[in-house]
Write a protein that holds these residues in place. Structure first.
Motif, mmCIF file in Angstrom:
data_model
loop_
_atom_site.group_PDB
_atom_site.id
_atom_site.type_symbol
_atom_site.label_atom_id
_atom_site.label_comp_id
_atom_site.label_asym_id
_atom_site.label_seq_id
_atom_site.Cartn_x
_atom_site.Cartn_y
_atom_site.Cartn_z
ATOM 1 N N ALA A 126 0.831 -1.210 0.000
ATOM 2 C CA ALA A 126 0.000 0.000 0.000
ATOM 3 C C ALA A 126 0.861 1.255 0.000
ATOM 4 C CB ALA A 126 -0.926 -0.002 1.214
ATOM 5 N N TRP A 127 1.951 1.246 0.783
ATOM 6 C CA TRP A 127 2.811 2.429 0.866
ATOM 7 C C TRP A 127 3.546 2.675 -0.456
ATOM 8 C CZ3 TRP A 127 3.277 6.855 2.790
ATOM 9 C CH2 TRP A 127 4.473 7.547 2.840
ATOM 10 N N THR A 128 4.021 1.596 -1.095
ATOM 11 C CA THR A 128 4.673 1.737 -2.391
ATOM 12 C C THR A 128 3.710 2.308 -3.430
ATOM 13 O OG1 THR A 128 6.119 -0.145 -1.901
ATOM 14 C CG2 THR A 128 5.915 0.520 -4.210
ATOM 15 N N SER A 129 2.479 1.785 -3.430
ATOM 16 C CA SER A 129 1.469 2.298 -4.364
ATOM 17 C C SER A 129 1.106 3.747 -4.037
ATOM 18 C CB SER A 129 0.216 1.418 -4.316
ATOM 19 O OG SER A 129 0.509 0.095 -4.712
ATOM 20 N N THR A 130 1.071 4.097 -2.754
ATOM 21 C CA THR A 130 0.771 5.479 -2.352
ATOM 22 C C THR A 130 1.836 6.442 -2.870
ATOM 23 O OG1 THR A 130 -0.392 4.755 -0.353
ATOM 24 C CG2 THR A 130 0.436 7.024 -0.377
ATOM 25 N N LYS A 182 3.681 5.895 -5.441
ATOM 26 C CA LYS A 182 3.520 5.938 -6.892
ATOM 27 C C LYS A 182 2.399 6.905 -7.281
ATOM 28 C CE LYS A 182 4.284 4.709 -11.119
ATOM 29 N NZ LYS A 182 5.522 5.159 -11.791
ATOM 30 N N VAL A 183 1.311 6.912 -6.492
ATOM 31 C CA VAL A 183 0.217 7.857 -6.743
ATOM 32 C C VAL A 183 0.735 9.285 -6.651
ATOM 33 C CG1 VAL A 183 -1.941 8.778 -5.817
ATOM 34 C CG2 VAL A 183 -1.646 6.311 -6.041
ATOM 35 N N HIS A 184 1.569 9.574 -5.636
ATOM 36 C CA HIS A 184 2.104 10.932 -5.485
ATOM 37 C C HIS A 184 3.078 11.282 -6.609
ATOM 38 C CE1 HIS A 184 0.380 10.603 -1.454
ATOM 39 N NE2 HIS A 184 0.486 11.918 -1.386
ATOM 40 N N ALA A 210 -6.844 10.374 -8.118
ATOM 41 C CA ALA A 210 -5.701 9.896 -7.346
ATOM 42 C C ALA A 210 -6.087 9.690 -5.880
ATOM 43 C CB ALA A 210 -4.544 10.884 -7.454
ATOM 44 N N LEU A 211 -7.027 10.480 -5.387
ATOM 45 C CA LEU A 211 -7.479 10.333 -4.005
ATOM 46 C C LEU A 211 -8.402 9.130 -3.839
ATOM 47 C CD1 LEU A 211 -8.185 14.072 -3.123
ATOM 48 C CD2 LEU A 211 -6.249 12.689 -2.413
ATOM 49 N N GLY A 239 -6.841 4.388 -5.442
ATOM 50 C CA GLY A 239 -6.830 5.695 -4.800
ATOM 51 C C GLY A 239 -6.217 5.620 -3.413
ATOM 52 N N LEU A 240 -5.839 6.770 -2.874
ATOM 53 C CA LEU A 240 -5.172 6.790 -1.570
ATOM 54 C C LEU A 240 -6.046 6.193 -0.478
ATOM 55 C CD1 LEU A 240 -3.433 10.298 -1.662
ATOM 56 C CD2 LEU A 240 -2.482 8.067 -2.198
#
Length: 498
Positions: A48-52, A54-56, A228-229, A236-237
């Motif tokens: 989840a953190w890696t994907s988060t 990546k979203v940013h 993205a949210l 999404g986040l």
């Protein structure tokens, strides 16, 4: 003009802010991703953190793209100011020239009037001297003159002739001035005012168009940040945060530590053969070995080279979209990741046959595939709707009667070169299937036509405001109308070829 200058200044400064924000956001996300390599990524938190992050990183790239887009709008506004200033100076020069003509004529009239008055006064004095009238002769004429009556008569006649000539010249000049004034106030001045108003109107219309263009770009950027949210695909986040399972992570950690108690460092030996690791050549080397790029190549050249009516890159992208993303919200409207799009473009150019869009790397974000497809059409040397047929398409789009408009477009499309016709038919068939899922993807024929209109007719969003491109920009709604009419009546227009 001043309003256009203010808007351009605002957009330039905003672009700098957005670009700096995007760069710092991307840099932060990448640095945090690098530092996280020391932590276990297989856990739910790690994933989840890696994907988060990546979203940013995507948000940062979106902001950089947003800054680039509004910089283009600001540049176009600066060109508008320059062109408007040039037209204003031309109008001013014309006005100054006409005013000078009128002023010079009035000055000549004043001089002829002064000469007429002076010579008429001399004639009057000669008449009084000739008649020897003691009541009207000026004081300086009270003394007896030495001239004979014949000389006085001759002087009076000469003064009369001079006064008559001055009077005739004065009348002619007066007629010239009145004619000039009439031309100025009834013809030249109205024309100058109308021309100046036209310059202002053109500036206002162009400014309004650029403001609307900026609003659309801004809205698109906000929508991208919103997705993205939180979005329906679970990337999404908010969705990523909800995927963290601390109990599962603890159990996985305990399993990973099994058999390592009491040791400070244990090397785990994997069973099985050592896998073969292929050496990855550079893009330049692949292009030398396989010199068959697909981007930026004329359609007819691709058709002859690959012996296919529809380019393989178009077929692969369309099939992948229909397979993995046809129900995705905002498909073709949402932008993919710039780096991923360029990477996929390089792979298509390297070896189009070997690109497999079924891989998880590609199908996980179908917007990268749609971005590559749109980029391929934008980079065509000659648009899908060829330049030679542009005026015919625009003429057909201007027809208000729908039946006649369909017939006109049908005729123009049938006259297209084989490669353009086949690719257009395939693309419209694909978009026709996309719009059939409008209840899921919210992409009807109107939205698709808006996205593909300028791309297929020739993309001018970054073009200069010369006379040709100004004409093309004014036809933007007709570009959309062409594509929408074809989509709405796809089976009717391509009926004889099915």
């Amino acid at each position: 003009m001043q309003a256009a200058k203010d808007v351009a200044t605002f957009l330039k400064k905003r672009a700098l802010l957005e670009e700096e924000y995007g760069k710092q956001m991307t840099k932060l996300a990448q640095s945090m991703s690098e530092s996280f390599k020391t932590h276990p990524r297989s856990s739910t938190f790690g994933s989840a953190w890696t994907s988060t992050l990546k979203v940013h990183e995507n948000i940062g790239e979106q902001r950089i793209k947003f800054a680039s887009d509004i910089t283009e709008v600001a540049d176009d506004l600066q060109l508008l100011v320059k062109d408007t200033e040039k037209a204003r100076k031309q109008a001013k020069d014309i006005g100054t020239k006409q005013e000078k003509i009128l002023t010079d004529a009035e000055l000549s009239l004043e001089k002829s009037k002064q000469k007429y008055d002076m010579l008429s006064e001399e004639w009057e004095r000669a008449i009084l001297l000739k008649t020897n009238d003691p009541y009207h002769i000026p004081k300086k004429g009270l003394f007896k003159t030495n001239k004979t009556q014949y000389q006085l008569n001759r002087s009076e006649e000469e003064a009369h002739n001079k006064a008559s000539a001055a009077d005739q010249h004065y009348r002619q000049q007066l007629q010239i001035v009145n004619t000039t004034r009439q031309d100025y106030f009834s013809t030249h001045l109205p024309e100058m005012l109308v021309g100046l108003k036209a310059v202002g109107d053109e500036c206002c219309m162009a400014l309004q168009y650029q403001l609307a263009r900026y609003a659309y770009i801004y809205e698109r950027a906000l929508v991208a940040d919103g997705y993205a949210l939180d979005n329906d695909s679970g990337l999404g986040l908010r969705s990523l945060a909800e995927k963290v399972d601390r109990d599962l992570d603890l159990m996985e950690f305990i399993k990973s530590c099994n058999g390592q108690r009491g040791t400070s460092s244990i090397r785990i030996i994997q069973r099985g053969d050592v896998p073969y690791k292929e050496y990855i050549m550079s893009t330049a080397a692949h292009q030398i070995l396989n010199p068959n790029p697909v981007f930026g190549i004329e359609l007819n050249v691709l058709m002859k080279r690959d012996n296919q009516e529809v380019p393989l890159v178009v077929q692969k992208c369309a099939e992948a979209v229909e397979k993995y993303g046809i129900k995705s919200m905002g498909i073709y409207r949402e932008s993919g990741t710039g780096t991923q799009i360029q990477k996929l473009k390089a792979e298509f150019n390297r070896n189009c046959q070997q690109v497999n869009l079924d891989d998880e790397e590609y199908r996980s974000d179908v917007n990268n595939i749609t971005g590559v497809l749109k980029l391929w059409f934008r980079e065509l040397p000659s648009p899908l709707f060829p330049q030679a047929a542009y005026d015919h398409f625009i003429t057909a789009a201007r027809i208000d009667d729908e039946r006649m408009r369909i017939l006109g477009l049908h005729t123009v499309i049938n006259d297209l070169p084989d490669a353009h016709y086949a690719t257009l038919k395939y693309l419209m068939g694909h978009l026709n299937r996309v719009r059939q899922y409008e209840q899921y993807n919210k992409m009807g024929s109107s939205n698709l036509a808006t996205i593909f209109g300028m791309t297929l007719m020739g993309d001018l969003s970054a073009g200069s405001l010369n006379s040709s491109n100004q004409h093309r920009l004014a036809d933007t709604h007709l570009h959309v109308r062409v594509v929408q009419t074809i989509l709405d009546h796809y089976r009717l227009i391509f009926e004889q070829d099915e």
